[in-house]
Enzyme design. Structure first.
Site, mmCIF file in Angstrom:
data_model
loop_
_atom_site.group_PDB
_atom_site.id
_atom_site.type_symbol
_atom_site.label_atom_id
_atom_site.label_comp_id
_atom_site.label_asym_id
_atom_site.label_seq_id
_atom_site.Cartn_x
_atom_site.Cartn_y
_atom_site.Cartn_z
ATOM 1 N N CYS A 47 0.832 -1.211 0.000
ATOM 2 C CA CYS A 47 0.000 0.000 0.000
ATOM 3 C C CYS A 47 0.868 1.264 0.000
ATOM 4 C CB CYS A 47 -0.902 -0.025 1.230
ATOM 5 S SG CYS A 47 -1.799 1.512 1.520
ATOM 6 N N GLY A 48 0.698 2.094 -1.006
ATOM 7 C CA GLY A 48 1.466 3.332 -1.104
ATOM 8 C C GLY A 48 1.245 4.271 0.069
ATOM 9 N N HIS A 49 0.017 4.395 0.537
ATOM 10 C CA HIS A 49 -0.278 5.268 1.679
ATOM 11 C C HIS A 49 0.407 4.745 2.943
ATOM 12 C CE1 HIS A 49 -3.167 7.621 -0.586
ATOM 13 N NE2 HIS A 49 -3.744 6.504 -0.976
ATOM 14 N N CYS A 50 0.404 3.420 3.120
ATOM 15 C CA CYS A 50 1.063 2.818 4.284
ATOM 16 C C CYS A 50 2.570 3.070 4.229
ATOM 17 C CB CYS A 50 0.790 1.317 4.326
ATOM 18 S SG CYS A 50 -0.963 0.881 4.495
#
Length: 102
Positions: A47-50
Site C-alpha cells: 500500500c502506497g499510503h502505508c
C-alpha cells in the site's frame, strides 16, 4: 522468540535505530495481551499510503519514548496485507474493525 509463519514477507523495513516492534501472526496476540497499552499500526506492505506513513510512525515511536512517560507505550506494527499473516485473522473487520488499507 516465536518463529514467524512460513513465507512471511519482509514488510516495510525499519531503520536500525527504530523503536517500532514488528509483529507477525504467531506472536501478535501474546504480545498485545501482555501490554497494558500499545499503539498498533496495521498496514499492507504493498500500500502506497502505508509506505508513506511508515517513516512518520517510526518518528512518533521515538518521540514518545523520548518523552519519558511513567508507563511504556510501545509502537508496534503488523503487516495485515501479507498472506502468511492471515492465519491470525487479526486484521479482519471482526477483530479490529479494519476494512481496508490504509
Amino acid at each position: 522468540r516465536i518463529e514467524p509463519p512460513p513465507g512471511l514477507g519482509a514488510g516495510i523495513k525499519e531503520p536500525s535505530a527504530s523503536k517500532v516492534i514488528s509483529l507477525h501472526a504467531r506472536n501478535i496476540d501474546e504480545y498485545l495481551e501482555k501490554q497494558p497499552v500499545a499503539v498498533l499500526m496495521v498496514y499492507a506492505s504493498w500500500c502506497g499510503h502505508c509506505k508513506a506513513m511508515a517513516p512518520e510512525y517510526t518518528k512518533a515511536a521515538g518521540l514518545v519514548e523520548d518523552m519519558g512517560l511513567p508507563q511504556s507505550v510501545p509502537f508496534v506494527k503488523y503487516d495485515g496485507g501479507d498472506t502468511a499473516n492471515q492465519e491470525s485473522n487479526i486484521a479482519s473487520e471482526s477483530r479490529l474493525n479494519i476494512t481496508s488499507f490504509p
